[in-house]
Design an enzyme around this catalytic site. Structure first.
Site, short mmCIF file in Angstrom:
data_model
loop_
_atom_site.label_atom_id
_atom_site.label_comp_id
_atom_site.label_asym_id
_atom_site.label_seq_id
_atom_site.Cartn_x
_atom_site.Cartn_y
_atom_site.Cartn_z
N ARG A 57 0.86 -1.20 0.00
CA ARG A 57 0.00 0.00 0.00
C ARG A 57 0.88 1.24 0.00
NH1 ARG A 57 -1.48 2.03 4.59
NH2 ARG A 57 -2.23 0.10 5.55
N TYR A 109 -15.32 17.72 -15.29
CA TYR A 109 -15.75 16.32 -15.30
C TYR A 109 -16.85 16.10 -14.24
CZ TYR A 109 -15.46 11.26 -15.02
OH TYR A 109 -15.76 9.94 -15.02
N ASP A 180 -6.45 19.46 -14.46
CA ASP A 180 -6.79 18.09 -14.85
C ASP A 180 -6.42 17.98 -16.33
OD1 ASP A 180 -8.06 15.82 -15.88
OD2 ASP A 180 -9.68 15.91 -14.40
N LYS A 205 -7.68 7.10 -19.42
CA LYS A 205 -7.98 7.65 -20.74
C LYS A 205 -6.74 7.54 -21.64
CE LYS A 205 -11.77 8.41 -18.54
NZ LYS A 205 -12.10 9.68 -17.90
C1 LIG Z 1 -12.50 10.11 -16.60
C2 LIG Z 1 -12.09 11.41 -16.03
C3 LIG Z 1 -11.87 11.56 -14.65
C4 LIG Z 1 -12.10 10.45 -13.65
O1 LIG Z 1 -11.27 9.37 -13.88
P1 LIG Z 1 -11.62 7.83 -13.52
O2 LIG Z 1 -10.41 7.11 -13.93
O3 LIG Z 1 -12.86 7.48 -14.31
O4 LIG Z 1 -11.91 7.79 -12.05
C5 LIG Z 1 -11.43 12.80 -14.19
N1 LIG Z 1 -11.25 13.83 -15.04
C6 LIG Z 1 -11.47 13.72 -16.36
C7 LIG Z 1 -11.25 14.90 -17.25
C8 LIG Z 1 -11.90 12.51 -16.91
O5 LIG Z 1 -12.13 12.42 -18.22
#
Ligand SMILES: *Cc1c(COP(=O)(O)O)cnc(C)c1O
Length: 394
Positions: A57, A109, A180, A205
């Site tokens: 962890r 998001y 982000d 992504k």
């Molecule tokens: C998908 C996404 C998230 C969240 O990510 P997860 O891996 O689904 O928890 C946060 N910010 C953006 C811009 C995203 O596209």
């Protein structure tokens, strides 16, 4: 390229870092590829002595390798990996305390919006959503207790940008900026170099890139911030397992190749859609008609793989198009090698109220494409046939 390139004389280019950073050959066996250390615990040579690892962890060698790789991709020094993008968002907000205030991009998001408004609000943290494409308007929302500016550029699903450099230049003292960077990926945009204090990713992504693993990361150059995020990472324990770290690391090696292909294909598709008489609107920063095309050229090294558009003929036609493609799969998420289509109003943003969607211009006839790396002729033909199968009026 011994030692992951760490003794190379000049700064290494993006894909060299993607392939080698943090990924030294295993000192015990010489394994060229970082092994999957599928172990919860580590045998100590002596009480109170470790070889750098004691419990997975807290630290795991596969995860550490991925963290060094991701830090290198953002031009950052420190990275903490998380089990999902949302866990990374929570990790970044762990710097806040009761009484603090966040300013955030209005069209962030949905999961981040939900965390801010329904969870952090219960801990006495306030959030104000603003149009961050306007730097002056953004900072006009600042209060004495504003601690964080949370940015997403380009935004989802309408690809609005904010000027990272201007926002950082005009920041009041004592505020941290988080970007982000999921939509752009570190290949196309490097917010730390433009003044952000932290970068957050959903590695699910583009970084993972194959729609097969969930993950997230927080990256920074500030040692104090990094220590706080790593403390939260160990304390809360929302960490990725070694297989997830391995898959993410493998995906990230080809990020440069993939982003070039995504951007090239998306540009062709955006131009194709913009040239159709039966399409009312196309949103893509690579189009000269995009209101922030100049900013996109300055701030990004390419325009990315997401295109959104409104076909003529209303929500019914949009729905029919979304279910008529044969290559584009009807699915949420984005950033994988495979092309996806979705209806934001009914899918990714379905949990917002109709009023919230209206405020964000997410109309029922909007469609979002995550353009993959297939042959672009096939993708254009697929969209053309879907559009032709449901004739648009006007
Ligand atoms: C998908 C996404 C998230 C969240 O990510 P997860 O891996 O689904 O928890 C946060 N910010 C953006 C811009 C995203 O596209």
């Amino acid at each position: 390229m011994r030692n992951g390139g760490s003794n190379h004389p000049s700064p290494l280019g993006f894909s060299t870092r993607a392939v080698w950073s943090g990924q030294e050959a295993c000192p015990a066996t010489g394994a060229t590829i970082v092994p999957v250390y599928q172990t919860a615990t580590f045998t100590l040579p002596e009480i109170g002595v470790t070889k750098g690892f004691d419990y997975s962890r807290t630290v795991n060698p596969t995860r550490c390798a991925m963290e060094r790789q991701l830090a290198a991709l953002e031009g950052g020094t420190f990275a903490s990996a998380f089990a999902s993008g949302m866990a990374a968002v929570a990790g970044a907000t762990s710097l806040l305390s009761c009484g603090d205030h966040i300013i955030a991009t209005r069209d962030i998001y949905g999961g981040t919006h939900r965390l801010f408004t329904t969870v952090l609000s219960r801990y006495g943290i306030d959030v104000t959503f603003v149009d961050t494409s306007n730097a002056c308007e953004t900072w006009a929302a600042a209060r004495p207790n504003t601690r964080l500016l949370w940015l997403e550029t380009p935004s989802n699903p309408l690809l609005r940008l904010c000027d990272l450099e201007a926002l950082a230049r005009l920041r009041p003292a004592g505020t941290l900026i988080v970007a982000d960077n999921t939509f752009a990926s570190p290949f196309l945009q490097q917010p730390l170099a433009l003044g952000a204090d932290m970068v957050v990713h959903s590695t699910t992504k583009y970084i993972g890139g194959h729609s097969d693993v969930i993950g997230g990361a927080v990256i920074t150059n500030d040692r104090e911030i990094a220590e706080q995020v790593a403390y939260h990472q160990n304390c809360v324990g929302a960490v990725p397992g070694p297989w997830d770290a391995y898959l993410t690391m493998r995906g990230a090696k080809t990020l440069g190749l993939r982003m070039r292909a995504h951007s090239r294909n998306a540009q062709v598709i955006a131009e194709f859609l913009a040239g159709r008489g039966d399409v009312a609107e196309v949103h893509y920063p690579g189009l000269a008609a995009h209101p922030q095309h100049e900013l996109a050229k300055r701030q990004m090294s390419g325009f990315g793989g997401i295109v959104s558009f409104r076909p003529k003929g209303g929500p019914e036609r949009a729905r029919a198009i979304a279910t008529s493609t044969s290559i584009f799969a009807l699915a949420v998420s984005l950033g994988g090698v495979e092309s996806l289509i979705c209806s934001p109003a009914r899918m990714t943003h379905g949990s917002l109220t109709p009023q919230q969607r209206a405020q964000l211009d997410i109309t029922d006839d909007l469609l979002r494409l995550s353009v993959g790396i297939e042959e672009v002729e096939d993708l254009v033909a697929d969209l053309a046939s879907a559009l032709d199968s449901v004739p648009g009026h006007g």
